[in-house]
Write a protein that holds these residues in place. Structure first.
Motif, PDB file in Angstrom:
ATOM      1  N   GLN A  62      39.009  31.339  43.995  1.00 28.88           N
ATOM      2  CA  GLN A  62      38.848  30.337  42.949  1.00 28.88           C
ATOM      3  C   GLN A  62      39.322  28.974  43.440  1.00 28.88           C
ATOM      4  O   GLN A  62      40.279  28.882  44.212  1.00 28.88           O
ATOM      5  CB  GLN A  62      39.630  30.766  41.708  1.00 28.88           C
ATOM      6  N   PRO A  63      38.672  27.898  42.979  1.00 27.28           N
ATOM      7  CA  PRO A  63      38.933  26.572  43.548  1.00 27.28           C
ATOM      8  C   PRO A  63      40.215  25.910  43.073  1.00 27.28           C
ATOM      9  O   PRO A  63      40.677  24.955  43.687  1.00 27.28           O
ATOM     10  CB  PRO A  63      37.715  25.761  43.113  1.00 27.28           C
ATOM     11  N   PHE A  64      40.783  26.356  41.960  1.00 27.92           N
ATOM     12  CA  PHE A  64      41.996  25.746  41.430  1.00 27.92           C
ATOM     13  C   PHE A  64      43.092  26.805  41.353  1.00 27.92           C
ATOM     14  O   PHE A  64      42.821  27.979  41.135  1.00 27.92           O
ATOM     15  CB  PHE A  64      41.765  25.163  40.027  1.00 27.92           C
ATOM     16  N   GLY A  65      44.309  26.390  41.513  1.00 25.95           N
ATOM     17  CA  GLY A  65      45.394  27.352  41.393  1.00 25.95           C
ATOM     18  C   GLY A  65      46.737  26.734  41.715  1.00 25.95           C
ATOM     19  O   GLY A  65      46.837  25.824  42.539  1.00 25.95           O
ATOM     20  N   LEU A  66      47.761  27.239  41.052  1.00 21.58           N
ATOM     21  CA  LEU A  66      49.136  26.838  41.299  1.00 21.58           C
ATOM     22  C   LEU A  66      49.899  28.022  41.871  1.00 21.58           C
ATOM     23  O   LEU A  66      49.461  29.169  41.775  1.00 21.58           O
ATOM     24  CB  LEU A  66      49.797  26.382  39.990  1.00 21.58           C
ATOM     25  N   GLY A  67      51.046  27.760  42.455  1.00 25.95           N
ATOM     26  CA  GLY A  67      51.867  28.811  43.014  1.00 25.95           C
ATOM     27  C   GLY A  67      52.533  29.657  41.943  1.00 25.95           C
ATOM     28  O   GLY A  67      52.349  29.448  40.741  1.00 25.95           O
ATOM     29  N   GLY A  68      53.316  30.629  42.394  1.00 28.85           N
ATOM     30  CA  GLY A  68      53.990  31.525  41.468  1.00 28.85           C
ATOM     31  C   GLY A  68      55.245  30.908  40.876  1.00 28.85           C
ATOM     32  O   GLY A  68      55.549  29.724  41.075  1.00 28.85           O
ATOM     33  N   VAL A  69      55.975  31.708  40.121  1.00 31.61           N
ATOM     34  CA  VAL A  69      57.248  31.292  39.538  1.00 31.61           C
ATOM     35  C   VAL A  69      58.311  32.307  39.937  1.00 31.61           C
ATOM     36  O   VAL A  69      58.009  33.440  40.317  1.00 31.61           O
ATOM     37  CB  VAL A  69      57.181  31.178  38.002  1.00 31.61           C
ATOM     38  N   ASP A  70      59.554  31.898  39.822  1.00 31.52           N
ATOM     39  CA  ASP A  70      60.684  32.744  40.160  1.00 31.52           C
ATOM     40  C   ASP A  70      61.081  33.560  38.932  1.00 31.52           C
ATOM     41  O   ASP A  70      61.266  32.994  37.848  1.00 31.52           O
ATOM     42  CB  ASP A  70      61.846  31.878  40.626  1.00 31.52           C
ATOM     43  N   ALA A  71      61.214  34.863  39.085  1.00 32.32           N
ATOM     44  CA  ALA A  71      61.605  35.705  37.961  1.00 32.32           C
ATOM     45  C   ALA A  71      63.051  35.482  37.539  1.00 32.32           C
ATOM     46  O   ALA A  71      63.424  35.782  36.401  1.00 32.32           O
ATOM     47  CB  ALA A  71      61.387  37.174  38.306  1.00 32.32           C
ATOM     48  N   ASP A  72      63.868  34.948  38.432  1.00 30.96           N
ATOM     49  CA  ASP A  72      65.278  34.707  38.121  1.00 30.96           C
ATOM     50  C   ASP A  72      65.448  33.288  37.580  1.00 30.96           C
ATOM     51  O   ASP A  72      65.096  32.318  38.259  1.00 30.96           O
ATOM     52  CB  ASP A  72      66.138  34.898  39.363  1.00 30.96           C
ATOM     53  N   LEU A  73      65.982  33.185  36.379  1.00 37.76           N
ATOM     54  CA  LEU A  73      66.152  31.888  35.736  1.00 37.76           C
ATOM     55  C   LEU A  73      67.597  31.421  35.842  1.00 37.76           C
ATOM     56  O   LEU A  73      68.529  32.200  35.657  1.00 37.76           O
ATOM     57  CB  LEU A  73      65.756  31.966  34.256  1.00 37.76           C
ATOM     58  N   THR A  74      67.763  30.149  36.125  1.00 32.96           N
ATOM     59  CA  THR A  74      69.075  29.508  36.135  1.00 32.96           C
ATOM     60  C   THR A  74      69.127  28.532  34.975  1.00 32.96           C
ATOM     61  O   THR A  74      68.329  27.590  34.918  1.00 32.96           O
ATOM     62  CB  THR A  74      69.318  28.755  37.453  1.00 32.96           C
ATOM     63  N   CYS A  75      70.013  28.767  34.036  1.00 31.52           N
ATOM     64  CA  CYS A  75      70.087  27.863  32.882  1.00 31.52           C
ATOM     65  C   CYS A  75      70.575  26.489  33.336  1.00 31.52           C
ATOM     66  O   CYS A  75      71.614  26.379  34.001  1.00 31.52           O
ATOM     67  CB  CYS A  75      71.034  28.418  31.817  1.00 31.52           C
ATOM     68  N   PRO A  76      69.858  25.432  33.000  1.00 32.82           N
ATOM     69  CA  PRO A  76      70.266  24.094  33.425  1.00 32.82           C
ATOM     70  C   PRO A  76      71.440  23.575  32.612  1.00 32.82           C
ATOM     71  O   PRO A  76      71.788  24.129  31.558  1.00 32.82           O
ATOM     72  CB  PRO A  76      69.009  23.257  33.140  1.00 32.82           C
ATOM     73  N   SER A  77      72.042  22.512  33.083  1.00 29.94           N
ATOM     74  CA  SER A  77      73.088  21.857  32.309  1.00 29.94           C
ATOM     75  C   SER A  77      72.468  21.213  31.084  1.00 29.94           C
ATOM     76  O   SER A  77      71.488  20.469  31.200  1.00 29.94           O
ATOM     77  CB  SER A  77      73.787  20.793  33.161  1.00 29.94           C
ATOM     78  N   PRO A  78      72.993  21.471  29.893  1.00 28.37           N
ATOM     79  CA  PRO A  78      72.404  20.861  28.696  1.00 28.37           C
ATOM     80  C   PRO A  78      72.374  19.343  28.760  1.00 28.37           C
ATOM     81  O   PRO A  78      71.463  18.714  28.199  1.00 28.37           O
ATOM     82  CB  PRO A  78      73.306  21.357  27.564  1.00 28.37           C
ATOM     83  N   ASP A  79      73.345  18.748  29.433  1.00 26.58           N
ATOM     84  CA  ASP A  79      73.414  17.286  29.500  1.00 26.58           C
ATOM     85  C   ASP A  79      72.208  16.680  30.215  1.00 26.58           C
ATOM     86  O   ASP A  79      71.926  15.487  30.058  1.00 26.58           O
ATOM     87  CB  ASP A  79      74.688  16.854  30.213  1.00 26.58           C
ATOM     88  N   ASP A  80      71.514  17.484  31.003  1.00 31.35           N
ATOM     89  CA  ASP A  80      70.372  16.992  31.764  1.00 31.35           C
ATOM     90  C   ASP A  80      69.048  17.149  31.029  1.00 31.35           C
ATOM     91  O   ASP A  80      68.001  16.794  31.570  1.00 31.35           O
ATOM     92  CB  ASP A  80      70.281  17.736  33.108  1.00 31.35           C
ATOM     93  N   ILE A  81      69.070  17.702  29.821  1.00 34.21           N
ATOM     94  CA  ILE A  81      67.831  18.034  29.118  1.00 34.21           C
ATOM     95  C   ILE A  81      67.503  16.941  28.100  1.00 34.21           C
ATOM     96  O   ILE A  81      68.329  16.580  27.263  1.00 34.21           O
ATOM     97  CB  ILE A  81      67.963  19.395  28.395  1.00 34.21           C
ATOM     98  N   ARG A  82      66.285  16.441  28.182  1.00 35.95           N
ATOM     99  CA  ARG A  82      65.805  15.394  27.262  1.00 35.95           C
ATOM    100  C   ARG A  82      64.621  15.957  26.479  1.00 35.95           C
ATOM    101  O   ARG A  82      63.605  16.337  27.064  1.00 35.95           O
ATOM    102  CB  ARG A  82      65.392  14.167  28.051  1.00 35.95           C
ATOM    103  N   ILE A  83      64.758  15.990  25.161  1.00 39.12           N
ATOM    104  CA  ILE A  83      63.762  16.602  24.282  1.00 39.12           C
ATOM    105  C   ILE A  83      63.173  15.544  23.357  1.00 39.12           C
ATOM    106  O   ILE A  83      63.915  14.754  22.755  1.00 39.12           O
ATOM    107  CB  ILE A  83      64.393  17.723  23.436  1.00 39.12           C
ATOM    108  N   GLY A  84      61.862  15.557  23.217  1.00 34.89           N
ATOM    109  CA  GLY A  84      61.187  14.675  22.272  1.00 34.89           C
ATOM    110  C   GLY A  84      60.593  15.475  21.116  1.00 34.89           C
ATOM    111  O   GLY A  84      59.729  16.331  21.322  1.00 34.89           O
TER     112      GLY A  84
END
Length: 477
Positions: A241-263
């Motif tokens: 197929q002509p389009f595609g993105l790579g995979g994702v990591d099954a292991d999640l690291t929770c980010p620092s809340p201070d770095d998260i910007r939500i709209g």
């Protein structure tokens, strides 16, 4: 062998079950026996799973797994496959009498990937006819009911999958999303559903692979960690197929809340009609993010609602016509299609090249506008639906907050911003209304930011745990 009570086992997340199976403190046969017991207890009422494989055959398959190495990421876990997707040996009806009895001769790509990771396919999950409309009913298998109130809709089109997850019939499930088909049922059943960035999970490499980029497969689960686990198996480019993105990591690291910007985008500046209570419960969910430490700001409507709608309905009908016209033209099937299917086909066939190009230009303008927003925000938030789960005997809501709906899907307009631009979106439980019914929020990110969204969702889940804290009231397995 298990170290938990029977009910506790079915309450465990897929990641926890996989660890027990790998350590051999839980057998696949035991898990399958409990799964079949839960299905027997609930599925007759809720009708979430269809085309189920014989129970003795499934137990034999589970016993065979117990005698083999536990290598795959999903090894030993039972799963249902959405009845829009081919799983070898199972019917693929797509909820339509025109396809009833059609047995898949091979696995679609995502099913092949999941089987290679070790899942045991137990059956299919119910869908609306051709997955059109966010209310799971069809003339082949009937309707799927909401486990929080069987008198109301469970949403769709991944409604069967969402109900099976909420009721612990399965620990994970696949779904697909064009216009909120992963997100709306997740919100209405108090589970998680993820629409990945378009191209993250490749479609089946058949027919056109260049032009139509509205729909995508994705994972559903009761936690973001399980979303990541399943997505890590489903994702990754396909060289055909002509389009595609790579995979994702099954292991999640929770980010620092201070770095998260939500709209917080609310009702798009008043453009999207919302039933009472929905905005308030979704704002409360946003406040939970703020309480954790994220920076949450209101965002004014960044783009014309009418332009988004015109672009979306043009490109959607064009897609539907290209996919389903053969059934409309065939005398054997033309009279077996529901009115909404016929409407999409006829509308799409009436479009000219100029109409499609103009719609694509609007789409491109919106993608650029959204990209600028993501320079300021990690994620934008909208509700997963504009209405609460509605009565089972409705085909679709004819009005929302006093505003008449001019099409069968206008009430799901809130899902278009992510879908039209191919953006990743995680549907997260937002809580429950005064009616006792669940609602969700969409966490929408920049294209390609799937991992970041999952990490933010995991942080939110750590402080809310709605699927675990408020499951449906169920009889014992």
């Amino acid at each position: 062998m298990a170290q938990h009570g029977d009910a506790d086992i079915l309450d465990l997340d897929a990641t926890e079950l996989r660890a027990l199976l790998k350590a051999r403190t839980l057998s696949s046969e035991e898990l399958m026996r409990l799964t079949l017991g839960r299905i027997a207890a609930l599925n007759g009422t809720l009708n979430a799973l269809v085309s189920l494989k014989d129970g003795d055959a499934l137990l034999a398959e589970a016993r065979a797994f117990d005698n083999t190495p536990h290598d795959g990421a999903l090894a030993g876990l039972p799963i249902c496959i959405k009845d829009m997707v081919n799983a070898k040996g199972f019917p693929t009806t797509k909820g339509s009498p025109a396809l009833a009895g059609t047995i898949a001769q091979a696995d679609d790509l995502i099913v092949a990937r999941m089987r290679a990771a070790g899942v045991i396919v137990i059956g299919k999950s119910n869908v609306p006819e051709f997955a059109l409309g966010s209310h799971t009913f069809n003339p082949v298998f009937g309707a799927t009911r909401n486990p929080y109130d069987p008198r109301v809709s469970c949403g769709g089109s991944s409604g069967g999958a969402a109900v099976a997850l909420a009721t612990r019939m399965v620990p994970i499930a696949d779904g697909s999303d064009m216009m909120g088909s992963l997100r709306n049922p997740a919100g209405w059943n108090n589970v998680y559903g993820m629409r990945p960035s378009w191209g993250r999970v490749p479609a089946e490499p058949a027919g056109d692979t260049f032009l139509h980029s509205l729909s995508t497969e994705g994972p559903m689960a009761r936690s973001p960690a399980d979303l990541a686990l399943l997505l890590s198996v489903m994702a990754g480019p396909d060289p055909r197929q002509p389009f595609g993105l790579g995979g994702v990591d099954a292991d999640l690291t929770c980010p620092s809340p201070d770095d998260i910007r939500i709209g917080w985008m609310g009702d798009w500046g008043g453009a999207f009609p919302m039933e009472d209570g929905i905005l308030q419960i979704c704002e409360t969910a946003c406040r939970r993010l703020a309480e954790i430490g994220a920076r949450v700001e209101d965002v004014a409507a960044p783009f014309s609602r009418d332009a988004l709608w015109d672009s979306w309905t043009t490109l959607r009908s064009w897609k539907m016509a290209s996919t389903l016209s053969a059934l409309r033209e065939d005398p054997a099937t033309r009279d077996q299609l529901k009115p909404e299917v016929v409407w999409e086909i006829e509308r799409g066939r009436a479009l000219g090249a100029g109409d499609v190009h103009a719609a694509s230009v609007i789409r491109s303008d919106w993608f650029r506008t959204a990209a600028d927003l993501f320079d300021r925000y990690d994620a934008l938030v909208l509700p997963t639906a504009q209405v609460w789960p509605f009565p089972m005997d409705w085909n679709w809501p004819r009005s929302v907050a006093g505003v008449e709906m001019d099409t069968y899907h206008r009430w799901m307009e809130v899902t278009i911003p992510a879908s039209l631009a191919g953006l990743p979106a995680v549907a997260m439980p937002a809580g429950f209304g005064a009616n006792g019914l669940p609602m969700g929020i969409q966490l929408i990110g920049r294209k390609g930011s799937d991992q970041r969204l999952l990490e933010i969702a995991a942080l939110y889940h750590r402080h809310t745990r709605w699927p675990q804290e408020r499951p449906p009231h169920l009889p014992p397995a």
